[in-house]
Scaffold this motif. Structure first.
Motif, short mmCIF file in Angstrom:
data_model
loop_
_atom_site.label_atom_id
_atom_site.label_comp_id
_atom_site.label_asym_id
_atom_site.label_seq_id
_atom_site.Cartn_x
_atom_site.Cartn_y
_atom_site.Cartn_z
N ASP A 101 0.85 -1.19 0.00
CA ASP A 101 0.00 0.00 0.00
C ASP A 101 0.88 1.23 0.00
O ASP A 101 1.92 1.27 0.66
N SER A 102 0.45 2.24 -0.73
CA SER A 102 1.23 3.46 -0.77
C SER A 102 0.89 4.31 0.45
O SER A 102 0.07 3.95 1.29
N GLY A 103 1.54 5.46 0.53
CA GLY A 103 1.40 6.27 1.73
C GLY A 103 0.07 6.99 1.86
O GLY A 103 -0.29 7.44 2.95
N ASN A 104 -0.67 7.06 0.77
CA ASN A 104 -1.92 7.82 0.84
C ASN A 104 -3.12 6.91 1.03
O ASN A 104 -4.21 7.19 0.56
N ARG A 105 -2.94 5.80 1.74
CA ARG A 105 -4.05 4.87 1.87
C ARG A 105 -5.14 5.41 2.78
O ARG A 105 -6.31 5.07 2.61
N ALA A 112 -13.00 6.62 -0.48
CA ALA A 112 -13.86 5.47 -0.79
C ALA A 112 -15.06 5.42 0.14
O ALA A 112 -16.18 5.15 -0.31
N LEU A 113 -14.85 5.67 1.44
CA LEU A 113 -15.98 5.62 2.36
C LEU A 113 -16.98 6.74 2.08
O LEU A 113 -18.20 6.51 2.13
N ALA A 114 -16.47 7.93 1.77
CA ALA A 114 -17.39 9.04 1.49
C ALA A 114 -18.21 8.76 0.23
O ALA A 114 -19.44 8.95 0.22
N SER A 115 -17.54 8.26 -0.81
CA SER A 115 -18.29 7.99 -2.04
C SER A 115 -19.25 6.82 -1.84
O SER A 115 -20.36 6.83 -2.37
N ALA A 116 -18.84 5.81 -1.06
CA ALA A 116 -19.75 4.69 -0.79
C ALA A 116 -20.98 5.17 -0.04
O ALA A 116 -22.11 4.79 -0.38
N LEU B 18 -12.34 1.60 -6.10
CA LEU B 18 -11.81 2.97 -6.01
C LEU B 18 -10.74 3.06 -4.94
O LEU B 18 -9.67 3.66 -5.16
N TYR B 19 -11.00 2.42 -3.79
CA TYR B 19 -9.98 2.40 -2.74
C TYR B 19 -8.71 1.72 -3.23
O TYR B 19 -7.60 2.19 -2.99
#
Lengths: 203, 123
Positions: A101-105, A112-116, B18-19
């Motif tokens: 995983d990159s640093g901006n996870r 992702a949570l906001a769009s979900a 997306l995540y």
């Protein structure tokens, strides 16, 4: 939020198809979450198989059986195999890789949570009273799909075959070793006639 | 079946993809997440096609087209990733910063003026 929808189809009295769909959906979603969060790269590809198979079962429950078998053939059969070959050819580490995983996870998780949340709210608010009638003849049997595909969708179908040929030639050209411009152009000409075989050996 | 079930499943699959696109570092894992997002779109198309009982079956035909385009996309994408790996020795998209604007403090080691010759030497 009313749970009693139209014509007696409530969310609290699900049918058998709905129960099966929810169970398959939970399994699919769990496999998808593991796919994007696991630190073992090959396991991500294998969990992707579970996800795509779950989507195929969802197609079957929606009576689109031709799409379901196409999904199994193309996605599970070839796309995942291509991804596994790509992982091997880029020498992906076997076992846990701590920098998967990159640093901006955390920013990604927030997005992702906001769009979900917003999309689930919109979709449930719009379609909570909409009922799919799954009775009668199957909507997506092979006969129905083939008839509509070759009656109304012939021209996009043929254009898509041209696109597939272009993608094939492009993949061959990209994955050749760069040994001078003229040699690659000459090789392109005779590789277009025997297209599938060199693509497989390049992978 | 309520239309909300496949629609919500498609939304959640899309947001999972997306995540993955935003958070993964390996380029092939990013391609896997793109496949998840395309599958979410396909599920929506099939669900709405079955709901509307379209006589043209536009949803299912477009789903087949999307699957074919996804196959083409994964082929081209993997070819590009392999090419980048062969030239740079890495497929981590965080480290492919040759086109980034030089801010002066962070990427002094990466910002060599001739990255191709250096990459050929290491590959």
């Amino acid at each position: 939020m009313t749970l009693a929808a139209t014509a007696g189809h409530g969310f609290l009295s699900p049918t058998g198809v709905e129960i099966a769909f929810v169970l398959v959906g939970i399994a699919t979603l769990g496999a998808a979450v593991i796919t994007v969060t696991t630190r073992q790269l090959v396991h991500a590809a294998l969990w992707l198989v579970v996800t795509l198979g779950g989507v195929a079962v969802a197609y079957l429950l929606l009576t689109a059986e031709f799409i379901a078998w196409v999904q199994v053939l193309i996605y599970v059969g070839s796309v995942v195999v291509l991804l596994l070959f790509g992982l091997m050819l880029t020498k992906a580490p076997i076992g846990r890789s701590p920098d998967a995983d990159s640093g901006n996870r955390w920013a990604a998780l927030a997005v992702a949570l906001a769009s979900a949340a917003s999309l689930v709210w919109v979709v449930v608010d719009a379609f909570r009273a909409t009922w799919i009638n799954l009775d009668g003849p199957a909507q997506g049997s092979t006969e129905v799909s083939g008839r509509s595909l070759f009656q109304y969708w012939v021209l996009p179908f043929e254009a898509l075959s041209v696109l597939l040929l272009a993608a094939l030639v492009g993949a061959i050209v990209l994955s050749r070793k760069a040994d001078g411009g003229k040699a690659s152009v000459a090789a392109l000409d005779n590789s277009a006639s025997r297209a599938p075989a060199p693509r497989e050996e390049q992978r | 079946m309520h239309l909300a079930y496949p629609a919500v499943l498609a939304v959640l699959l899309f947001c999972t993809g997306l995540y993955g696109v935003l958070a993964r570092r390996n380029a092939i894992l990013v391609l896997m997440s793109v496949e998840l997002m395309l599958n979410a779109v396909n599920l929506n198309l099939v669900a709405f096609d079955v709901w509307l009982r379209d006589t043209l079956h536009a949803g299912q035909a477009l789903t087949l087209f999307t699957i074919a385009i996804a196959a083409a996309e994964i082929g081209i994408g993997l070819a590009i990733v392999l090419l980048v790996y062969r030239n740079r020795g890495s497929s981590d998209i965080d480290r492919l910063r040759d086109l980034a604007e030089k801010t002066g403090e962070a990427d002094a080691a990466d910002g060599t003026p001739q990255p191709d010759t250096k990459a050929e030497a290491t590959a």
